[in-house]
Design an enzyme around this catalytic site. Structure first.
Site, PDB file in Angstrom:
ATOM      1  N   MET A 188      -0.155   1.095   5.197  1.00 16.23           N
ATOM      2  CA  MET A 188      -1.044   1.436   6.470  1.00 16.23           C
ATOM      3  C   MET A 188      -2.138   0.536   6.654  1.00 16.23           C
ATOM      4  O   MET A 188      -2.726   0.004   5.341  1.00 16.23           O
ATOM      5  CB  MET A 188      -1.565   2.598   6.709  1.00 16.23           C
ATOM      6  CG  MET A 188      -2.291   3.436   5.364  1.00 16.23           C
ATOM      7  SD  MET A 188      -2.598   5.231   5.708  1.00 16.23           S
ATOM      8  CE  MET A 188      -3.302   5.606   4.115  1.00 16.23           C
ATOM      9  N   HIS A 197      -2.802  -1.209  -3.385  1.00  9.23           N
ATOM     10  CA  HIS A 197      -3.858  -0.124  -2.971  1.00  9.23           C
ATOM     11  C   HIS A 197      -3.615   0.955  -3.936  1.00  9.23           C
ATOM     12  O   HIS A 197      -2.498   1.742  -3.661  1.00  9.23           O
ATOM     13  CB  HIS A 197      -3.860  -0.082  -1.871  1.00  9.23           C
ATOM     14  CG  HIS A 197      -4.107  -0.903  -0.862  1.00  9.23           C
ATOM     15  ND1 HIS A 197      -3.929  -0.877   0.484  1.00  9.23           N
ATOM     16  CD2 HIS A 197      -5.006  -2.187  -1.141  1.00  9.23           C
ATOM     17  CE1 HIS A 197      -4.348  -2.096   1.179  1.00  9.23           C
ATOM     18  NE2 HIS A 197      -4.911  -2.846   0.197  1.00  9.23           N
ATOM     19  N   SER A 216       0.769  -1.275  -0.165  1.00 11.15           N
ATOM     20  CA  SER A 216       0.040   0.091  -0.159  1.00 11.15           C
ATOM     21  C   SER A 216       0.840   1.331   0.108  1.00 11.15           C
ATOM     22  O   SER A 216       1.821   1.320  -0.542  1.00 11.15           O
ATOM     23  CB  SER A 216      -1.018   0.095   1.189  1.00 11.15           C
ATOM     24  OG  SER A 216      -1.887   0.839   1.084  1.00 11.15           O
ATOM     25  N   THR A 217       0.535   2.050   1.044  1.00 13.93           N
ATOM     26  CA  THR A 217       1.308   3.537   1.078  1.00 13.93           C
ATOM     27  C   THR A 217       2.863   2.983   1.026  1.00 13.93           C
ATOM     28  O   THR A 217       3.620   2.370   1.655  1.00 13.93           O
ATOM     29  CB  THR A 217       1.270   4.161   2.327  1.00 13.93           C
ATOM     30  OG1 THR A 217      -0.020   4.255   2.471  1.00 13.93           O
ATOM     31  CG2 THR A 217       2.007   5.408   2.248  1.00 13.93           C
ATOM     32  N   ASP A 234      -4.573  -5.183   6.023  1.00 12.21           N
ATOM     33  CA  ASP A 234      -4.810  -5.901   4.749  1.00 12.21           C
ATOM     34  C   ASP A 234      -3.960  -6.650   4.447  1.00 12.21           C
ATOM     35  O   ASP A 234      -2.579  -6.429   4.350  1.00 12.21           O
ATOM     36  CB  ASP A 234      -5.322  -4.893   3.484  1.00 12.21           C
ATOM     37  CG  ASP A 234      -5.928  -5.557   2.383  1.00 12.21           C
ATOM     38  OD1 ASP A 234      -6.585  -6.690   2.849  1.00 12.21           O
ATOM     39  OD2 ASP A 234      -5.746  -5.031   1.454  1.00 12.21           O
TER      40      ASP A 234
END
Length: 349
Positions: free
Chosen positions: A285, A192, A165-166, A288
């Site tokens: 973050m 993401h 993600s991030t 998931d």
């Protein structure tokens, strides 16, 4: 409580005002100044030393990419890019991620988005998280390994499943570009990212890598030596039909707020018979992927689980959540993850 100090950079006076108003609605953030172009931004970063910069991708005088490079060279600072939903905007945004930007926000309707307030919650959440992110990422790290050696797996049906993600685009670039041509396993990835940006990320990784990388499409045959990146705004599953694996890609409901979701991908891999999954949880973050990891280990106890070390993560949330399951086998620095994959699934088998 000391608020995080933000510099807002955009060539549009309307956007500077709207973004500033949104940020100032957060109890954790305050806008200390604005800049109308890249050169103005660099001068104010040097003078004011903000905690975070929001940076428009497309600007006159000096564009967002050039500005980001100068900021990282002269005064490294957490940066969140703002991008239009055009292909050019997406391509530049992905480049910015590789150059050290922490995250990005897609403007809902072009360079001057009159409806920018519609995504106020997303803007505030991303900037709050980015202001606490580890964006410097020094290379000298210690590595904790449960096992001292990386014995090759014996299964003839390996599959690598990655969630990020991030900070993920930059992390994926470090992992995927080190895989050799003919890597003897398919690699499936959920990053993401909203619709319109995953194609740019897949294309960039494909240009830089020895393996084939593509944005996954519904019905794709999942084969060795190819990397399949989930499409933004759709869930991605791997399913078994006969002796072959295929991609199922369709728009559904978000899972834990995500579409695509790592849990969805991991759980689908857990249903494949007689396979050897290797799961990798990279920077991001939230949590998931941790539920999907539990399912993988339940269905395939020999699943090899790898998570990225806290020190090399932009945001440690997802790897930390995975480690809290006590199912992670290797906690690795980012620059070691590809080596674990190569040793576990050697090209000459």
């Amino acid at each position: 409580m000391t608020k995080k100090r933000v510099l807002v950079v955009d060539d549009s006076a309307f956007m500077r005002k709207m973004i500033s108003n949104i940020i100032n609605n957060s109890v954790y953030l305050e806008v200390i100044d604005t800049a109308r172009n890249g050169q103005d931004a660099i001068n104010k970063v040097m003078e004011l030393k903000p905690d975070l910069v929001t940076l428009d991708v497309e600007m006159p005088v000096m564009d967002g990419i050039s500005t980001l490079q100068e900021i990282m060279k002269k005064a490294p600072t957490a940066v969140v890019m703002l991008s239009s939903l055009t292909k050019a905007g997406a391509d530049k945004t992905i480049e910015a991620m590789s150059l050290g930007a922490v995250d990005f926000i897609a403007k809902p309707s072009g360079s001057i988005s009159l409806d920018i307030a519609d995504i106020e919650r997303e803007i505030i959440a991303k900037i709050e998280h980015a202001s606490n992110a580890n964006y410097s990422l020094k290379p000298e790290r210690k590595t904790y390994i449960k096992e001292k050696n990386y014995k090759p797996i014996t299964s003839n049906r390996p599959i690598v499943a990655i969630g990020s993600s991030t900070g993920g685009p930059r992390a994926l670039q470090q992992v995927i570009t080190k895989l050799p041509a003919g890597f003897p396993a398919p690699v499936v990835i959920v990053q993401h990212m909203p619709k319109g940006f995953t194609k740019s990320l897949a294309d960039r990784l494909n240009r830089l890598s020895k393996v084939n990388v593509k944005e996954v499409e519904d019905g794709d045959l999942i084969v060795k030596g190819t990397v399949y990146l989930a499409t933004g705004g759709k869930q991605f599953r791997v399913v078994e039909r006969g002796s072959s694996l295929y991609a199922v890609v369709k728009e559904e409901q978000p899972v834990n707020g995500h579409q695509p979701a790592v849990d969805v991908l991991f759980e689908s891999v857990s249903t494949i018979a007689n396979c050897q999954p290797i799961s990798v949880i990279l920077t991001g973050m939230g949590k998931d992927g941790s539920n999907g990891l539990v399912k993988l280990k339940q269905k395939h106890p020999r699943t090899i689980a790898i998570s990225q070390t806290e020190e090399t993560c932009v945001v440690y949330g997802m790897p930390q959540a995975a480690e809290k399951t006590s199912l992670v086998d290797y906690v690795e620095d980012l620059d070691r993850i590809s080596e674990v994959l190569i040793q576990k699934i050697p090209t000459k088998r």
